[in-house]
Design a protein around this motif. Structure first.
Motif, PDB file in Angstrom:
ATOM      1  N   TRP A  97       0.873  -1.178   0.000  1.00  0.00           N
ATOM      2  CA  TRP A  97       0.000   0.000   0.000  1.00  0.00           C
ATOM      3  C   TRP A  97       0.908   1.226   0.000  1.00  0.00           C
ATOM      4  O   TRP A  97       1.504   1.571   1.008  1.00  0.00           O
ATOM      5  CB  TRP A  97      -0.869  -0.099   1.243  1.00  0.00           C
ATOM      6  N   ALA A  98       1.118   1.839  -1.172  1.00  0.00           N
ATOM      7  CA  ALA A  98       2.105   2.927  -1.276  1.00  0.00           C
ATOM      8  C   ALA A  98       1.712   3.884  -2.388  1.00  0.00           C
ATOM      9  O   ALA A  98       0.843   3.603  -3.215  1.00  0.00           O
ATOM     10  CB  ALA A  98       3.492   2.337  -1.556  1.00  0.00           C
ATOM     11  N   GLN A 130      -2.007   1.685  -5.360  1.00  0.00           N
ATOM     12  CA  GLN A 130      -1.520   3.052  -5.195  1.00  0.00           C
ATOM     13  C   GLN A 130      -2.459   3.832  -4.281  1.00  0.00           C
ATOM     14  O   GLN A 130      -3.659   3.941  -4.550  1.00  0.00           O
ATOM     15  CB  GLN A 130      -1.413   3.747  -6.553  1.00  0.00           C
ATOM     16  N   LYS A 131      -1.912   4.356  -3.213  1.00  0.00           N
ATOM     17  CA  LYS A 131      -2.728   5.063  -2.225  1.00  0.00           C
ATOM     18  C   LYS A 131      -3.589   6.160  -2.857  1.00  0.00           C
ATOM     19  O   LYS A 131      -4.766   6.318  -2.536  1.00  0.00           O
ATOM     20  CB  LYS A 131      -1.831   5.703  -1.167  1.00  0.00           C
ATOM     21  N   GLY A 132      -2.970   6.923  -3.761  1.00  0.00           N
ATOM     22  CA  GLY A 132      -3.647   8.087  -4.313  1.00  0.00           C
ATOM     23  C   GLY A 132      -4.908   7.783  -5.074  1.00  0.00           C
ATOM     24  O   GLY A 132      -5.725   8.685  -5.321  1.00  0.00           O
ATOM     25  N   LYS A 143     -11.682   8.616  -1.166  1.00  0.00           N
ATOM     26  CA  LYS A 143     -12.050   8.938  -2.547  1.00  0.00           C
ATOM     27  C   LYS A 143     -13.071   7.966  -3.124  1.00  0.00           C
ATOM     28  O   LYS A 143     -14.173   8.358  -3.498  1.00  0.00           O
ATOM     29  CB  LYS A 143     -10.803   8.934  -3.435  1.00  0.00           C
ATOM     30  N   ASN A 144     -12.691   6.692  -3.235  1.00  0.00           N
ATOM     31  CA  ASN A 144     -13.532   5.762  -3.991  1.00  0.00           C
ATOM     32  C   ASN A 144     -13.513   4.368  -3.350  1.00  0.00           C
ATOM     33  O   ASN A 144     -12.753   3.488  -3.770  1.00  0.00           O
ATOM     34  CB  ASN A 144     -13.031   5.687  -5.438  1.00  0.00           C
ATOM     35  N   PRO A 145     -14.348   4.134  -2.323  1.00  0.00           N
ATOM     36  CA  PRO A 145     -14.357   2.827  -1.652  1.00  0.00           C
ATOM     37  C   PRO A 145     -14.694   1.661  -2.587  1.00  0.00           C
ATOM     38  O   PRO A 145     -14.096   0.596  -2.496  1.00  0.00           O
ATOM     39  CB  PRO A 145     -15.440   2.999  -0.575  1.00  0.00           C
ATOM     40  N   VAL A 146     -15.657   1.870  -3.479  1.00  0.00           N
ATOM     41  CA  VAL A 146     -16.081   0.782  -4.370  1.00  0.00           C
ATOM     42  C   VAL A 146     -14.928   0.326  -5.251  1.00  0.00           C
ATOM     43  O   VAL A 146     -14.730  -0.873  -5.478  1.00  0.00           O
ATOM     44  CB  VAL A 146     -17.281   1.224  -5.231  1.00  0.00           C
TER      45      VAL A 146
END
Length: 459
Positions: A97-98, A130-132, A143-146
């Motif tokens: 997770w980075a 990618q975390k972003g 931002k976008n859980p789905v």
């Protein structure tokens, strides 16, 4: 009593940690989050049941992948894994997770570091996110859980074997919930909204224990008795659970056919052991007792020679002869005398008064690891006793070194022992019910075989 979180997230930035946790929370995925602090890691304890470990790539400030401090960054990750992961509680997958994950470098580093017995700490699959794409890396805003859920499933789909196993674990959990609900539903609805509910549920559990242990033995070992009732129901519920209707397809994708139709002897022994032998080595396993059906017991008598003679009218020399078992003299030291507790499954489920029955057995390794008969090997995979009085397991792992071999049980060598006399005996493992029942049936056929007198072989 309570299950641990399957998802574990480790990050050194509090707002990143909060962001991923809130994302997983919004998906109703329970997770355990840990803020990385170098001085605190040493006090962390293992988290049994972890299935997905979200791990930040750069846990140590200033130590990043692709720089001279690469070893520091990897060491931090290695420390986290050894502290968080409990190898005995099952496999896990690592999601790097980075902001710019370097998955291949991490994999190569962990493969290099986790070798020998420590290879148990390695994840069974790797993935990178990618975390972003999922949180704002400046403030941790979701931002976008789905998309996160879809991408996790996508990464898992790249490892269909692990996906199938995790799906099966989910089936087991759902099935267990259904069994619990069916038990609670046995309490009359009129008792649900009263203080009598707990008492009524206790009465239900008592009746289940009676069903599993017999009308007069409900309170002797209620956990074991209730398991005799609930485990078959649980197995049936697991089979039934298939919410997407694609469980069979998932397993078809997970299985990879082997070019060799028949497995090698070491592979056969390992798989047979996994299926048919319990050593109760999992964390918090209940110990195997010498009174358990199928218990394989270390020979409990100090003087083997005298005991063999007194109980069974045998000697080591007779054992080695082809007319009884047959082996080279030098092989005796590789073998181990055992006792096996046998009986009807129903008698074990509902214990009867009186002594227990034990059969004499011999645990023996193959002279050649592949089970072959070459070089005049007498102990080999296809060996059979000429006496006709031997029942043997399929190839299993035996001895302290867990090498391929078998357990031979001699159907004419029996004796009974009182429960109080066997409490100090050491059970080394247990034959699971299917194999123990097969042995009991073979013993029953042996002692009930008819003898027919006739004047002519044609009659």
């Amino acid at each position: 009593m309570f299950l641990h979180s399957k998802f574990v997230v480790v990050d050194d930035k509090e707002h990143h940690l909060r962001g991923i946790k809130e994302t997983l929370d919004s998906l109703r995925i329970d997770c355990h989050s840990k803020l990385y602090e170098d001085e605190a890691v040493g006090e962390w304890t293992a988290l049994p049941g972890t299935r997905i470990l979200f791990l930040d790539q750069n846990l140590v400030t200033g130590a990043t992948f692709g720089t001279a401090d690469n070893k520091v960054a990897v060491t931090a990750i290695q420390d986290v894994i050894t502290k968080v992961i409990c190898p005995d509680s099952g496999p896990y997958g690592l999601i790097l997770w980075a902001e710019e994950p370097d998955l291949e470098t991490l994999k190569a580093s962990l493969f290099e570091r986790f070798t020998g017995d420590e290879a148990r700490y390695l994840p069974v699959f790797f993935a990178a996110l990618q975390k972003g794409e999922y949180i704002d890396t400046n403030d941790g805003r979701v931002k976008n859980p789905v998309k996160l859920q879809e991408d996790i499933v996508s990464r898992l789909s790249q490892n269909p074997q692990m996906k199938a196993l995790l799906s099966w674990e989910t089936d087991v959990a759902v099935a267990a919930g259904a069994v619990l609900r069916s038990i609670v539903n046995l309490v009359p609805m009129s008792k649900r909204s009263s203080d009598d509910f707990s008492k009524e549920l206790g009465n239900v559990l008592y009746r289940l224990s009676q069903a599993g242990a017999g009308i007069d033995r409900a309170e002797e070992n209620p956990r074991e008795a209730i398991n005799h009732v609930l485990v078959p129901i649980l197995a049936d519920r697991i089979t039934e659970h298939d919410p997407q209707g694609d469980a069979g397809d998932a397993w078809k994708s997970a299985i990879v056919s082997h070019p060799d139709k028949f497995a090698s002897i070491p592979v056969q022994a390992a798989i047979n052991t996994a299926i048919h032998v319990s050593r109760a080595t999992s964390p918090n396993s209940a110990p195997i007792l010498p009174t358990d059906l199928g218990a394989v017991i270390e020979f409990p008598f100090e003087n083997e020679q005298n005991t063999l003679s007194d109980l069974f009218d045998l000697s080591v020399e007779k054992f080695r002869q082809d007319t009884f078992f047959g082996m080279h003299e030098q092989d005796w030291e590789k073998c181990a005398l055992r006792l096996v507790q046998i009986g009807a499954s129903c008698d074990h489920a509902q214990p009867k008064d009186g002594p227990l029955l034990y059969l004499l057995a011999l645990e023996w390794p193959y002279q050649n690891a592949d089970g072959s008969k070459v070089d005049s090997a007498k102990l080999h995979a296809k060996k059979s006793s000429k006496s006709g009085l031997e029942w043997k397991t399929p190839s299993i792992l035996v001895g302290d070194d867990l090498v391929p071999g078998k357990l031979s049980v001699f159907l004419n060598c029996t004796f009974s022992a009182k429960r109080g006399d066997v409490t100090n005996w050491n059970a080394v493992y247990r034959l699971r019910e299917e194999l123990a029942s097969k042995l009991t049936q073979e013993f029953a056929r042996h002692i009930s075989r008819p003898g027919i007198l006739t004047m002519s072989p044609d009659d």
